[in-house]
Each structure stands twice: as C-alpha cells, then as structure tokens.
Design a protein around this motif. Structure first.
Motif, PDB file in Angstrom:
ATOM      1  N   PRO A 133       2.104   0.185 -18.327  1.00 14.56           N
ATOM      2  CA  PRO A 133       1.395   0.072 -17.050  1.00 14.56           C
ATOM      3  C   PRO A 133       1.385   1.390 -16.268  1.00 14.56           C
ATOM      4  O   PRO A 133       2.269   2.237 -16.462  1.00 14.56           O
ATOM      5  CB  PRO A 133       2.190  -0.990 -16.325  1.00 14.56           C
ATOM      6  CG  PRO A 133       3.601  -0.810 -16.834  1.00 14.56           C
ATOM      7  CD  PRO A 133       3.466  -0.385 -18.266  1.00 14.56           C
ATOM      8  N   LEU A 134       0.413   1.550 -15.434  1.00  7.42           N
ATOM      9  CA  LEU A 134       0.371   2.593 -14.421  1.00  7.42           C
ATOM     10  C   LEU A 134       0.245   1.859 -13.071  1.00  7.42           C
ATOM     11  O   LEU A 134      -0.771   1.231 -12.763  1.00  7.42           O
ATOM     12  CB  LEU A 134      -0.845   3.522 -14.610  1.00  7.42           C
ATOM     13  CG  LEU A 134      -1.024   4.604 -13.546  1.00  7.42           C
ATOM     14  CD1 LEU A 134       0.179   5.554 -13.511  1.00  7.42           C
ATOM     15  CD2 LEU A 134      -2.300   5.416 -13.813  1.00  7.42           C
ATOM     16  N   THR A 135       1.315   1.852 -12.283  1.00  6.18           N
ATOM     17  CA  THR A 135       1.421   1.006 -11.077  1.00  6.18           C
ATOM     18  C   THR A 135       1.043   1.820  -9.842  1.00  6.18           C
ATOM     19  O   THR A 135       1.501   2.962  -9.681  1.00  6.18           O
ATOM     20  CB  THR A 135       2.860   0.490 -10.943  1.00  6.18           C
ATOM     21  OG1 THR A 135       3.222  -0.210 -12.143  1.00  6.18           O
ATOM     22  CG2 THR A 135       2.989  -0.434  -9.744  1.00  6.18           C
ATOM     23  N   VAL A 136       0.253   1.145  -8.933  1.00  3.91           N
ATOM     24  CA  VAL A 136      -0.152   1.747  -7.646  1.00  3.91           C
ATOM     25  C   VAL A 136       0.107   0.690  -6.568  1.00  3.91           C
ATOM     26  O   VAL A 136      -0.276  -0.481  -6.732  1.00  3.91           O
ATOM     27  CB  VAL A 136      -1.638   2.154  -7.649  1.00  3.91           C
ATOM     28  CG1 VAL A 136      -2.013   2.772  -6.297  1.00  3.91           C
ATOM     29  CG2 VAL A 136      -1.916   3.132  -8.789  1.00  3.91           C
ATOM     30  N   LYS A 137       0.762   1.104  -5.431  1.00  2.63           N
ATOM     31  CA  LYS A 137       1.122   0.167  -4.362  1.00  2.63           C
ATOM     32  C   LYS A 137       0.546   0.673  -3.025  1.00  2.63           C
ATOM     33  O   LYS A 137       0.462   1.880  -2.825  1.00  2.63           O
ATOM     34  CB  LYS A 137       2.641   0.037  -4.252  1.00  2.63           C
ATOM     35  CG  LYS A 137       3.315  -0.588  -5.466  1.00  2.63           C
ATOM     36  CD  LYS A 137       4.811  -0.688  -5.258  1.00  2.63           C
ATOM     37  CE  LYS A 137       5.477  -1.314  -6.476  1.00  2.63           C
ATOM     38  NZ  LYS A 137       6.935  -1.449  -6.293  1.00  2.63           N
ATOM     39  N   GLU A 138       0.233  -0.334  -2.176  1.00  2.00           N
ATOM     40  CA  GLU A 138      -0.263  -0.044  -0.819  1.00  2.00           C
ATOM     41  C   GLU A 138       0.377  -1.045   0.154  1.00  2.00           C
ATOM     42  O   GLU A 138       0.579  -2.210  -0.197  1.00  2.00           O
ATOM     43  CB  GLU A 138      -1.794  -0.181  -0.742  1.00  2.00           C
ATOM     44  CG  GLU A 138      -2.569   0.906  -1.445  1.00  2.00           C
ATOM     45  CD  GLU A 138      -2.506   2.216  -0.719  1.00  2.00           C
ATOM     46  OE1 GLU A 138      -2.170   2.215   0.487  1.00  2.00           O
ATOM     47  OE2 GLU A 138      -2.779   3.277  -1.371  1.00  2.00           O
ATOM     48  N   GLU A 139       0.716  -0.565   1.359  1.00  2.00           N
ATOM     49  CA  GLU A 139       1.280  -1.445   2.391  1.00  2.00           C
ATOM     50  C   GLU A 139       0.141  -2.064   3.235  1.00  2.00           C
ATOM     51  O   GLU A 139      -0.845  -1.397   3.543  1.00  2.00           O
ATOM     52  CB  GLU A 139       2.216  -0.660   3.298  1.00  2.00           C
ATOM     53  CG  GLU A 139       3.477  -0.187   2.595  1.00  2.00           C
ATOM     54  CD  GLU A 139       4.392   0.558   3.534  1.00  2.00           C
ATOM     55  OE1 GLU A 139       3.959   0.877   4.668  1.00  2.00           O
ATOM     56  OE2 GLU A 139       5.570   0.858   3.103  1.00  2.00           O
ATOM     57  N   ILE A 140       0.355  -3.357   3.637  1.00  2.00           N
ATOM     58  CA  ILE A 140      -0.626  -4.083   4.472  1.00  2.00           C
ATOM     59  C   ILE A 140      -0.027  -4.208   5.864  1.00  2.00           C
ATOM     60  O   ILE A 140       1.036  -4.835   6.028  1.00  2.00           O
ATOM     61  CB  ILE A 140      -0.925  -5.477   3.881  1.00  2.00           C
ATOM     62  CG1 ILE A 140      -1.409  -5.331   2.429  1.00  2.00           C
ATOM     63  CG2 ILE A 140      -1.951  -6.210   4.758  1.00  2.00           C
ATOM     64  CD1 ILE A 140      -1.546  -6.663   1.740  1.00  2.00           C
ATOM     65  N   ARG A 141      -0.672  -3.595   6.842  1.00  2.00           N
ATOM     66  CA  ARG A 141      -0.159  -3.593   8.208  1.00  2.00           C
ATOM     67  C   ARG A 141      -1.151  -4.299   9.136  1.00  2.00           C
ATOM     68  O   ARG A 141      -2.353  -4.238   8.935  1.00  2.00           O
ATOM     69  CB  ARG A 141       0.086  -2.164   8.687  1.00  2.00           C
ATOM     70  CG  ARG A 141       1.257  -1.497   7.956  1.00  2.00           C
ATOM     71  CD  ARG A 141       1.522  -0.130   8.516  1.00  2.00           C
ATOM     72  NE  ARG A 141       2.651   0.471   7.845  1.00  2.00           N
ATOM     73  CZ  ARG A 141       3.913   0.294   8.201  1.00  2.00           C
ATOM     74  NH1 ARG A 141       4.184  -0.475   9.246  1.00  2.00           N
ATOM     75  NH2 ARG A 141       4.889   0.884   7.533  1.00  2.00           N
ATOM     76  N   GLY A 142      -0.581  -4.941  10.125  1.00  2.00           N
ATOM     77  CA  GLY A 142      -1.394  -5.597  11.169  1.00  2.00           C
ATOM     78  C   GLY A 142      -0.957  -5.119  12.541  1.00  2.00           C
ATOM     79  O   GLY A 142      -0.288  -4.096  12.677  1.00  2.00           O
TER      80      GLY A 142
END
Length: 840
Positions: A133-142
């Motif tokens: 795998p090649l993993t990419v992450k992003e944070e979800i902010r409100g």
C-alpha cells in the motif's frame, strides 16, 4: 668402430631434461600469460556487468520514486474531494461521501478508504487493503475543532511489476550486447593462442634438435666410450668435432683414457709379479706346514714312545715298592721304601703334566658333561690333600657355600685336577698357618651357573713382577736353578687352559710374606630334573644350642655358618678356657648348651683336656661332644672315647659326615669311628683263591711285578711273552681274566685280542681281556676297547688300581663273565686306569 652403449639404465636422459627445461622456460610463461589475459578479460566483463546493473538499478529507483510521488499526489487529490463531504457524513450520516468513494474505488490505484473519529475509532471503510500500500491521510476539522481522520490506500504492486518488466528488458538487452562482444573477443584470442602455440612448438622443436645435436649426441659419445673403457678396451677415443668447451673436455677425456690404459698395463704387470711371488710364498708356506705337521706328528710319536718307555720301568718300580711295603721291614728300610714311592709318584706326576700340556696344546683334549656334585669334588680334594697338610702341620679348611647346587653338569675329573694343582701348590709353598679351599656361586641362569673356586694360603706369597708370567708354561715364582720347592711349572698353565675350556678364567692375588689366593671360575650346567634331593631332614636339629671351640678363626666361621644353615644356634669360642666359661655361664641361664663341637689341636688346653674338664664337672656332664681332629690315629680315637667324646671325625670334615654325626649324637647313639679306613684297605682284603689269570707281557720285570701283585689277591698267574703265546694259552686253558699288554714282539696285544674274539664266536665262551699297557695317550683307551678288550689299566699299576679292576670283573656271576649273550660288552670299570677318564 664404436658400438652403441646401452641406454636401458638411463631413466631420464639428458635430452629429456633439456626438453623439459625449454618447456619450463618458454611454454610455461606463455601459458601463464594466456591464463592471466583470460582472467583479466573475465574481470572486465564482471566489472562492466556490475556497472550496467548499477545503472539499471538507479534508473529503476528514480522511476519508482517518481511514480510513487504521482500516486501520492493522486491520493491527496482524492482525499481533498472526499474531505468536502466528510463533515456532513460525520454529523448527519450523509451518504454522498460513500457514493463518491465507491465510484473512485479501483481507479488509478485507489484500493481502500476509511474514516475514523477524533478518538481514532474506525467508523467506516471501503475496499480491501493492498499488499503493497501507499497510504495518504487527511484530518477533518469543523467549527468545534477536529472531527476525525480520512485515509486512502493506493496499490503500488501494479506499478512495480511494470517497472520490473521494463528493468528486465533493459538488462537483458545490455547483457546480450556484452556477451556478444566478449564472445567475439574470446574467439579472436583463441585463434591468436593457437597460432602462437603452433609457432612456439615449431621453435621449441628446432631448439631441441639443435641442442641435441650440439650437446646430447656428444655426451652420448662420452657414455659409449666410457662403457668400452669399463669393459677393458682402452683403445677407444671420443671424436673431436667442434671447437668449444666439449671439445676441450673430449681431449682431456681421451688423455685420461690413455693414462688409465698405461696404468692398467702397469698394474697387470705388478699383479702378475705379485701373484708369482704369492704362489712362491704359498708353496713355501705349504712346505713349512708340511714340516710343522711332520714335527707335530713326530712330537706326538715321541711323547707316546717316551710315555710308554718311561711308564714301563715305572711300573716295575712302583709295583715292587708296593710289594716291598707288604714285607717285614725295619724302620730305616720302610723310610727308604716310602722315599722311593714318593719319588716315583713325583716322577709320574711330572710325566702326566707334560702329556696333559701337550694334549691341550694340540687341541685334542675334550671335556665331559656329566652329572656330579661340585661340593663333593671340593671335599674330595680336601681329603686327598689332608695328609700332606697334616704332615706340614697346616690347617686345611674346606668351605662349600650353601648356595652351591647339589648337582651340576660338567667334567668333575678336570675340575678336580685344577683344584688338586692349586691346593698342592698352596700346601707346597706354605710353611705354617692354613690353606682354605672355598667354592661359591657368582651368577646363575635357568640352565647354567658360574662357580668361583678359591684356594687361599698363608704362604710365602708372589712378587708383583712375576704375577704376569705366573701362568706361562714352565714358569714358577722362583726360576733359579736352586729352586727350593721343585716342580715343572706346568700346573698353572694347564689349569688356565682347562678353566678356559670350562668357560672361565684363572687369576691370583698375593701379598709377599702374607699369602696368596688362587681362584678360577667355571661355567657348569644345571639339570633340575635330575637334581638330587636332601637325604636327611634337619628339623630335629632346629633350635639346638651348640658351642664351637676352635682356635682357627676360619674353621670357626665355616662351622658356625654350616650349623646355622641347619637350623641350630651356634656360639663360638677360640680356646678351651673361654669355652668352659661360656658353658658354665649358660648353665645358670634359661638356654644351656646341648652340644659341643671342639677341635683337637688347640694351644693352652687341647680338645682332650677340655673334654676331661667337661666330664669332671657334674653340671656339664650331660653335654655331648663331637671332636674334629687333623690326627687320624686310632690311639687318639680310643682316648677320646674314654674322656667322653661321642663322635670323632677327621679333618677336613665333609658336611654330610658332620650332619650324620650330629644326628647320631642328638639321637644318643655313640659314634667313635676312629680313623676312616681308606679305599685300598677294603680292596686289599679281596681274595680270589683257585682263580687263574693270564698275563701277556714281554718285559721280565713287569712279568715279575704282575705275578707278585696278583698273588696278593690269591690269584694263580700264567705268563705269555707275546701275543701269539697268549692266543695259544687261551685256546688250551680256561682263564678267569686276561691282562694284555699292547706292545709285544711278534704279535701285539691288538692282533692277539682279535684272534681270541674270533675264536670265541665258535666256542660261545668269552673271557674278559684287560689292557694293561704303558700307552696312556689320548685315544689309547678307545683303541683298546674297539679292538675287543673289556677294560683299560694304564701303567704303572699299583694295588689300588689293580684291586678295582679285579673287583669289577671277578666279583661277577660266572655266567655274566663267560656268556657273551648275557654280557656281550661289559662296562669298563671307573677310576684311574680303568674306564671313565684316564687322568694323566
């Protein structure tokens, strides 16, 4: 023309060595150079392949990194698209994000989507996680802050497979190009090596042929020529063809052959001359040997004739002395007769020594190997010499070590001869003191023993300057014409030769004025299977306390040792006074003496006086006494009995007789034997009345002596002056015995005996024939027995020797002496002049 030299012996010739040398100096470097070139080419190929592989790896890595970056960018873009719809999904569960993600799944490597809350709890996922795998992450902010996290995983495997196939294709192309290039280079180098090897082989062959022609062929000529020279042909030469070092060697070699040829001719001439001289010397030596053999033969004949001629009148002298002693004589006449006998015995001893020495020098003396007792031989010698020692007032002591075996294998006659000679010399050269005869073992193995015999005296001694020649022939310590003691000087020389034949040696130790010790060794065999056993058990003597009284220290030590070996407890005293003190003191102790062994001749108080004192003392009266004396008078024996002596023995005392006396005294049996009768006393008592014998003797004096000697035994004698008369007498009459002389005119004793034995084959009767002859050389006895005679009696004949022969042949049953079937070959009698050994 020179013949070819054989080469079969050359395992590795010079030509082969040169060929090997050329190959090693040229072919090996070329081979090593080619191998080194191939090795370097292989290294270059490996290095080039490595560089190509490294270049491909770097290119592949760069391409892979770029592709991953593209995938990562695509993942971020995808997450940005989903990030817009993520808050609505997290707050109200809006399915728009799920639908969008489902539409993107599987495109451009997007393989897996997931949503987590702020605490990391998985809320939603879509797809299956890939292996690479090649993993990419992003944070979800409100508005309120962090709502959760959005993750996407891209599949890299498809990208890597594509790049790997591209890499393999590139590498294969590169390797194929390099292999084609190297194959071309190898083919070019192989053709180069083949051409170079062919040229090199041709060059080496040409070089070898040139070297063979210049060196090997010429060396083979040297070998060929040397072979002919070795075979004795000195006319061959090595050809001189070139002008180099081998040419110089050829000339020197030819000069050497010429020199060797001349030397060989000179040597052959010298050998012929020396061979001629040697033949002349051998001829002269052969003549000298013939003369020596003739001289030896003449010497032997002279000795035999002289022995016969001297013994013939000696027979008359000694025989008439025996007869004269048996008559009534005044004291002065008896003294004259004894002087004549002593002179006759001395003369006979001198003759025997000379004959013995001549036989030893000629190597014609042989030793017997029979069973006998060494201790008994020593004791017999002491007994034989006791009268001479007593006549001079000497103490004669015999000491036989207990370690000496009871039986041995050897020649007792020759052993006795050496001891008699040494003991006789010791007594002759000793005026006062003692003579000790001793024997003890030196070393022993399972089959043999080495005994040392010693004769020690207190005589005049021997100066150091004459010790070295003491054992030479005709030598004495005093060689002047006014010698006091006389003798031939042959006794010690004969003793040395006899001891050498027995495997031993002879030597002497002496101090002038104090005495001498003559000793010799002898190697004797051991026959344990026939070793005699002890006849008496000494258990009865164990613990018996005995007092030994003797003024002679040597006698005391010997008696003490003998008694101790038998288990007794001896104590010694040197005189009568000390003996009385010890006896009286022991009566007050716990262990009184039970027995006294005392000497007769002692100073201050002799043995008889000591015995009287013991007999008078009531406390000592139960003691039993044994007296040892050097005086063999019957008066002393009777006096000893009167004073309480229980046993009376004459010195030197045999151990067996002393042991018998001890047993008799301990057993309370009175033993007063007095002087022990000599053997001839028993023989003089022999009497054969009404018995007729025949004496064949041509000498009138010997006839008279024989008749008178035989008359002492009651025999009736007929005479025959020669062999023919003896044959006729035996044919006409019956005789109990025939004494046959060997040398007689007309017919000798050998021929007469043969005629008598042939006649007996017809009649069946056999008369014993005794050779009574002056022939006393080696082989004379055997010759008489082979001629048919039954026994042998050497002249001069005395009553003792004659009595032994008569006892042997006339004390038999009549059938045994006359029937040849029962007694075809009677055993000759032993003793001097009889069978066994003739002692000269």
């Amino acid at each position: 023309m020179l013949m070819a030299a054989p080469k079969s012996h050359l395992r590795f010739g010079l030509g082969k060595k040169l060929l090997l040398l050329v190959f090693l100096t040229t072919g090996v470097p070329v081979f090593l150079g080619g191998a080194l070139f191939l090795y370097r080419q292989h290294g270059e190929l490996l290095r080039h392949n490595g560089q190509s592989a490294e270049h491909t790896r770097r290119q592949y890595t760069t391409e892979l990194d770029w592709r991953e970056e593209v995938l990562r960018t695509r993942g971020h873009q995808t997450l940005k698209s989903l990030k817009v719809l993520a808050p609505a999904y997290l707050q109200s569960g809006d399915p728009a994000m799920t639908q969008l993600a489902n539409g993107l799944l599987g495109e451009n490597g997007l393989a897996f989507f997931s949503v987590q809350d702020a605490n990391g709890k998985l809320l939603w996922q879509l797809g299956q996680a890939p292996l690479h795998p090649l993993t990419v992450k992003e944070e979800i902010r409100g508005i309120d802050g962090l709502l959760g996290r959005l993750e996407v995983r891209l599949d890299r495997s498809s990208l890597e497979d594509v790049l790997a196939r591209q890499k393999t294709e590139v590498a294969m192309n590169l390797f194929q190009d390099d292999a084609d290039q190297k194959r071309l280079q190898a083919e070019q180098f192989t053709f180069f090596l083949a051409g170079f090897g062919l040229v090199l082989s041709l060059a080496l062959g040409a070089l070898f042929l040139a070297i063979r022609r210049l060196i090997v062929k010429r060396v083979e000529k040297f070998v060929e020529v040397s072979t002919h020279v070795e075979q004795g042909n000195f006319q061959v030469r090595v050809p001189v063809e070139e002008n180099d070092e081998l040419t110089l060697l050829s000339r020197r070699f030819n000069d050497m052959i010429q020199s060797v040829g001349r030397h060989h001719e000179d040597l052959e001439a010298e050998i012929r001359a020396r061979t001629n001289d040697l033949q002349c010397a051998n001829l002269e030596l052969q003549r000298a040997l013939d003369r020596a053999e003739s001289a030896t033969q003449a010497k032997s004949e002279f000795l035999a004739n002289m022995s016969h001629e001297i013994r013939t009148p000696m027979n008359g002298v000694i025989g008439l002395v025996d007869l004269l002693e048996a008559t009534e004589l005044t004291a002065e006449q008896r003294d004259y007769v004894e002087t004549v006998r002593s002179c006759g015995d001395n003369l006979l001893s001198i003759i025997n020594d000379i004959l013995d020495y001549s036989k030893i020098e000629a190597g014609r003396i042989e030793l017997e190997n029979i069973q006998f007792s060494p201790g008994t031989v020593v004791e017999e010698v002491a007994e034989l010499m006791a009268e001479k020692a007593q006549g001079k007032g000497l103490e004669l002591v015999c000491n036989v070590s207990p370690e000496v075996p009871r039986t041995s294998l050897g020649d007792p006659v020759r052993l006795r001869q050496i001891l008699l000679n040494l003991a006789g010399n010791a007594i002759k050269f000793t005026q006062e003191g003692e003579v000790v005869i001793r024997v003890y073992p030196l070393e022993q193995t399972d089959s043999s023993i080495c005994l040392r015999f010693e004769v020690r005296d207190t005589g005049i001694g021997i100066p150091d300057e004459v010790k070295d020649r003491l054992f030479d022939s005709f030598t004495q310590a005093d060689n002047s014409t006014t010698r006091k003691f006389g003798g031939t000087g042959l006794g010690l020389a004969i003793s040395r030769r006899l001891a050498s034949l027995m495997g031993g040696t002879v030597d002497a130790e002496s101090v002038v004025g104090k005495g001498s010790t003559f000793w010799f060794t002898a190697q004797l065999g051991l026959d344990r299977s026939r070793e005699s056993q002890v006849c008496r058990d000494t258990q009865r003597l164990h613990g018996v306390r005995v007092l030994v009284v003797d003024d002679n220290e040597t006698n005391r030590k010997i008696l003490e040792q003998s008694l101790f070996n038998w288990g007794m407890k001896p104590t010694c005293a040197s005189d009568g006074l000390e003996a009385l003190r010890l006896l009286r003191h022991s009566q007050h102790g716990e262990a009184p003496f039970q027995l006294v062994v005392l000497d007769m001749q002692m100073p201050v108080m002799d043995g008889l006086q000591l015995a009287r004192e013991i007999n008078r003392d009531p406390q000592l009266n139960p003691l039993r006494c044994i007296m040892l004396t050097s005086m063999g008078s019957g008066d002393h024996a009777q006096e000893a009995k009167r004073v309480g002596i229980h046993a009376y023995l004459t010195k030197p005392v045999r151990q067996a007789r002393l042991l018998d006396a001890l047993f008799s005294v301990i057993g309370e049996e009175e033993v007063i034997p007095g002087p022990e009768p000599e053997q001839e006393t028993k023989q003089e008592k022999l009497h054969f009345p009404s018995t007729k014998v025949l004496v064949a003797e041509d000498n009138p004096v010997n006839q008279k002596v024989a008749v008178r000697l035989l008359a002492q035994f009651g025999l009736e004698t007929d005479l025959a002056a020669n062999g023919r008369a003896a044959v006729e007498a035996v044919a006409n009459q019956e005789f109990a015995l025939v004494f046959m002389d060997c040398q007689m005119p007309g017919m000798d004793g050998f021929e007469a005996t043969g005629l008598i034995r042939r006649r007996e084959l017809r009649t069946g009767k056999r008369v014993p024939i005794i050779a009574m002859t002056a022939n006393a050389m080696k082989g004379d006895r055997e010759r008489c027995l082979e001629a048919g005679m039954d026994d042998y009696l050497s002249k001069p004949v005395n009553l003792k020797k004659l009595g032994k022969v008569l006892q042997t042949w006339l004390c038999r049953d009549h059938q045994e002496t006359t029937n040849p079937k029962n007694n075809p070959k009677p055993t000759p009698s032993s003793g001097p002049g009889g069978g066994g050994r003739t002692f000269l």
